[in-house]
Design a protein around this motif. Structure first.
Motif, mmCIF file in Angstrom:
data_model
loop_
_atom_site.group_PDB
_atom_site.id
_atom_site.type_symbol
_atom_site.label_atom_id
_atom_site.label_comp_id
_atom_site.label_asym_id
_atom_site.label_seq_id
_atom_site.Cartn_x
_atom_site.Cartn_y
_atom_site.Cartn_z
ATOM 1 N N ILE A 103 -34.003 29.669 -2.986
ATOM 2 C CA ILE A 103 -33.671 30.939 -2.327
ATOM 3 C C ILE A 103 -32.176 31.034 -2.073
ATOM 4 O O ILE A 103 -31.549 32.104 -2.233
ATOM 5 N N SER A 104 -31.578 29.917 -1.665
ATOM 6 C CA SER A 104 -30.133 29.933 -1.382
ATOM 7 C C SER A 104 -29.325 30.235 -2.644
ATOM 8 O O SER A 104 -28.190 30.703 -2.568
ATOM 9 N N LEU A 105 -29.936 29.935 -3.816
ATOM 10 C CA LEU A 105 -29.273 30.228 -5.079
ATOM 11 C C LEU A 105 -29.638 31.602 -5.618
ATOM 12 O O LEU A 105 -29.264 31.965 -6.734
ATOM 13 N N GLY A 106 -30.421 32.367 -4.821
ATOM 14 C CA GLY A 106 -30.718 33.743 -5.194
ATOM 15 C C GLY A 106 -32.068 33.970 -5.827
ATOM 16 O O GLY A 106 -32.396 35.079 -6.223
ATOM 17 N N ASP A 107 -32.851 32.911 -5.969
ATOM 18 C CA ASP A 107 -34.176 33.057 -6.564
ATOM 19 C C ASP A 107 -35.158 33.491 -5.481
ATOM 20 O O ASP A 107 -35.743 32.648 -4.789
ATOM 21 N N MET A 108 -35.322 34.824 -5.332
ATOM 22 C CA MET A 108 -36.186 35.342 -4.282
ATOM 23 C C MET A 108 -37.670 35.350 -4.673
ATOM 24 O O MET A 108 -38.517 35.710 -3.874
ATOM 25 N N ASP A 109 -37.943 34.960 -5.892
ATOM 26 C CA ASP A 109 -39.341 34.945 -6.335
ATOM 27 C C ASP A 109 -39.956 33.546 -6.325
ATOM 28 O O ASP A 109 -41.052 33.333 -6.863
ATOM 29 N N ALA A 110 -39.252 32.596 -5.760
ATOM 30 C CA ALA A 110 -39.784 31.222 -5.684
ATOM 31 C C ALA A 110 -41.104 31.219 -4.904
ATOM 32 O O ALA A 110 -41.215 31.843 -3.849
ATOM 33 N N ILE A 161 -46.714 22.675 9.927
ATOM 34 C CA ILE A 161 -46.024 22.823 8.642
ATOM 35 C C ILE A 161 -46.524 24.063 7.914
ATOM 36 O O ILE A 161 -45.763 24.781 7.249
ATOM 37 N N GLY A 162 -47.832 24.338 8.034
ATOM 38 C CA GLY A 162 -48.372 25.568 7.464
ATOM 39 C C GLY A 162 -47.745 26.791 8.106
ATOM 40 O O GLY A 162 -47.427 27.781 7.418
ATOM 41 N N GLU A 163 -47.570 26.750 9.441
ATOM 42 C CA GLU A 163 -46.896 27.856 10.122
ATOM 43 C C GLU A 163 -45.453 27.998 9.655
ATOM 44 O O GLU A 163 -44.943 29.115 9.484
ATOM 45 N N LEU A 164 -44.801 26.848 9.439
ATOM 46 C CA LEU A 164 -43.424 26.888 8.942
ATOM 47 C C LEU A 164 -43.373 27.524 7.545
ATOM 48 O O LEU A 164 -42.485 28.340 7.245
ATOM 49 N N GLY A 165 -44.339 27.158 6.699
ATOM 50 C CA GLY A 165 -44.405 27.764 5.368
ATOM 51 C C GLY A 165 -44.610 29.266 5.442
ATOM 52 O O GLY A 165 -44.010 30.027 4.655
ATOM 53 N N GLU A 166 -45.459 29.734 6.373
ATOM 54 C CA GLU A 166 -45.692 31.171 6.538
ATOM 55 C C GLU A 166 -44.415 31.863 6.979
ATOM 56 O O GLU A 166 -44.095 32.973 6.513
ATOM 57 N N ARG A 167 -43.655 31.252 7.851
ATOM 58 C CA ARG A 167 -42.381 31.839 8.288
ATOM 59 C C ARG A 167 -41.384 31.898 7.128
ATOM 60 O O ARG A 167 -40.576 32.850 7.032
ATOM 61 N N PHE A 168 -41.424 30.867 6.255
ATOM 62 C CA PHE A 168 -40.578 30.911 5.060
ATOM 63 C C PHE A 168 -40.939 32.110 4.179
ATOM 64 O O PHE A 168 -40.071 32.773 3.601
ATOM 65 N N ARG A 169 -42.250 32.364 4.037
ATOM 66 C CA ARG A 169 -42.669 33.527 3.229
ATOM 67 C C ARG A 169 -42.138 34.832 3.826
ATOM 68 O O ARG A 169 -41.631 35.709 3.105
ATOM 69 N N ARG A 170 -42.299 34.978 5.158
ATOM 70 C CA ARG A 170 -41.810 36.205 5.798
ATOM 71 C C ARG A 170 -40.298 36.320 5.654
ATOM 72 O O ARG A 170 -39.754 37.412 5.423
ATOM 73 N N MET A 171 -39.600 35.208 5.774
ATOM 74 C CA MET A 171 -38.144 35.221 5.614
ATOM 75 C C MET A 171 -37.786 35.602 4.181
ATOM 76 O O MET A 171 -36.839 36.374 3.938
ATOM 77 N N GLN A 172 -38.592 35.036 3.217
ATOM 78 C CA GLN A 172 -38.328 35.361 1.816
ATOM 79 C C GLN A 172 -38.506 36.855 1.549
ATOM 80 O O GLN A 172 -37.683 37.492 0.876
#
Length: 396
Positions: free
Chosen positions: A351-358, A368-379
């Motif tokens: 994502i930091s390199l611009g790949d928003m579709d990762a 950790i699952g909650e953290l992953g969900e927050r990553f999705r929302r951030m993405q």
């Protein structure tokens, strides 16, 4: 320092912290088990040492009794010489056992004293009268029994903790030898009484001694039967091994007591050789009982050692399984944490390199699952913001 460690290293430290008490407790448990095994093995060694000592006591008793008869009847001399030679063999057997266990038991000096008493007795036999012979043989027998008690104590036999084996030890070291000595004394005094013709003041004293002895014999018999009965009542196999010999022992000893009482109260005179032969029968059965008790005690001690060795292996296996399960659980937990964390770190780099579709592939229900969900929302938010900026740039 902990800040520099990776997660799996931190979890490893936690696992080690949990394993240390298990290992320490297992170590002390194994030490205690080994003490019990060593305790029982010392008893087995003591039992091995007692066998030649017992043979020595029996042969010295025979020597005393024949020596009393030989003072009046020279025909006993040949038989006495054979017993003399047997006692020499007994001492060699006892010395061989002492050489094996001298360091463990430390009773070499007592055996040397016993040997010196025997050599002194042999050297002075020709000049002894009946009272002196009885006294010197008595000293030798008491010294031999003292050594037996010392070996029983040094080898832990007297301290045996189990009920069935405890009573067998007591019978082996105390009760059976006591009864044997009472009967043997009666044989010695009776041999002197009948070999000398049964007349005179000395023989009147001997009759009184025999009257007292047949009461003591019956009392000693009841004591040793009671103690062995305690042992057989606690162990069916012990009962099966000893019951027949125990009954024979009781029958022979009580038969001898009845015989002794009859001869004394009736004032009968019998050949000394016949009296000795009659008195020897219960003594032979006593020795057979001693051998049976020793064999059964040996079996019980071996079973105990085998059981504790097996338990020790089970304990070691249980500790090994517990440690293996701990390490396996640690591995599973560490992988369950580090793999999704590593995945999220890789997604963050893309994502930091611009790949928003990762793709964010974290489906656990924990933090950790909650953290992953927050990553999705951030993405999603970042992608929407970038799309908005692009459209604004096109408008401008």
């Amino acid at each position: 320092m902990l800040k520099r460690l990776r997660i799996w290293q931190k979890f490893t430290l936690i696992a080690i912290a949990f394993c240390i008490p298990i290992v320490v407790l297992a170590y002390f448990l194994l030490i205690e088990t080994q003490k019990v095994i060593d305790f029982s093995r010392a008893e087995v060694d003591g039992l091995s040492y007692l066998a030649p000592l017992r043979k020595l006591v029996v042969d010295v008793s025979v020597h005393r009794d024949l020596a009393m008869a030989a003072l009046w009847d020279a025909s006993f001399k040949e038989q006495l010489d054979k017993v003399d030679a047997a006692i020499e063999v007994d001492f060699k057997g006892a010395q061989a056992e002492d050489a094996k266990y001298a360091e463990a038991f430390g009773k070499t000096d007592l055996l040397k004293e016993l040997r010196q008493l025997w050599q002194s007795l042999r050297a002075n036999m020709a000049t002894m009268n009946a009272a002196q012979s009885l006294d010197q043989h008595g000293k030798l027998l008491r010294a031999a029994m003292r050594l037996t008690y010392e070996i029983g104590n040094a080898s832990n036999l007297i301290l045996d903790p189990d009920v069935d084996s405890y009573y067998l030890v007591d019978a082996l070291i105390f009760k059976i030898p006591k009864l044997h000595e009472e009967i043997s004394q009666a044989r010695a005094i009776g041999a002197a009484l009948y070999a000398s013709g049964g007349q005179g003041e000395d023989n009147s004293t001997r009759r009184q001694q025999l009257l007292a002895l047949f009461i003591r014999i019956d009392d000693a018999l009841n004591q040793h039967l009671e103690f062995i009965r305690f042992a057989v009542n606690f162990n069916a196999r012990t009962k099966a091994a000893l019951e027949a010999t125990l009954e024979e022992n009781k029958r022979e000893v009580r038969g001898f007591v009845a015989y002794l009482e009859k001869k004394l109260t009736g004032g009968e005179t019998v050949p000394a050789r016949d009296f000795i032969a009659t008195a020897t029968k219960p003594l032979d059965v006593q020795q057979a009982l001693w051998d049976k008790v020793a064999d059964e005690l040996y079996r019980l001690l071996q079973v105990r050692v085998t059981t504790y060795n097996r338990n020790r292996l089970i304990e070691l296996a249980a500790v090994a399984v517990a440690l293996a399960l701990t390490m396996l659980l640690l591995s599973v937990v560490v992988r369950a944490i580090t793999r999704p964390v590593a995945h999220l770190a890789a997604v963050a780099d893309r994502i930091s390199l611009g790949d928003m579709d990762a793709t964010i592939d974290v489906d656990s229900k924990d933090e950790i699952g909650e953290l992953g969900e927050r990553f999705r929302r951030m993405q999603v938010s970042l992608k929407a913001a970038m799309d908005a900026l692009e459209k604004q740039g096109e408008l401008d």
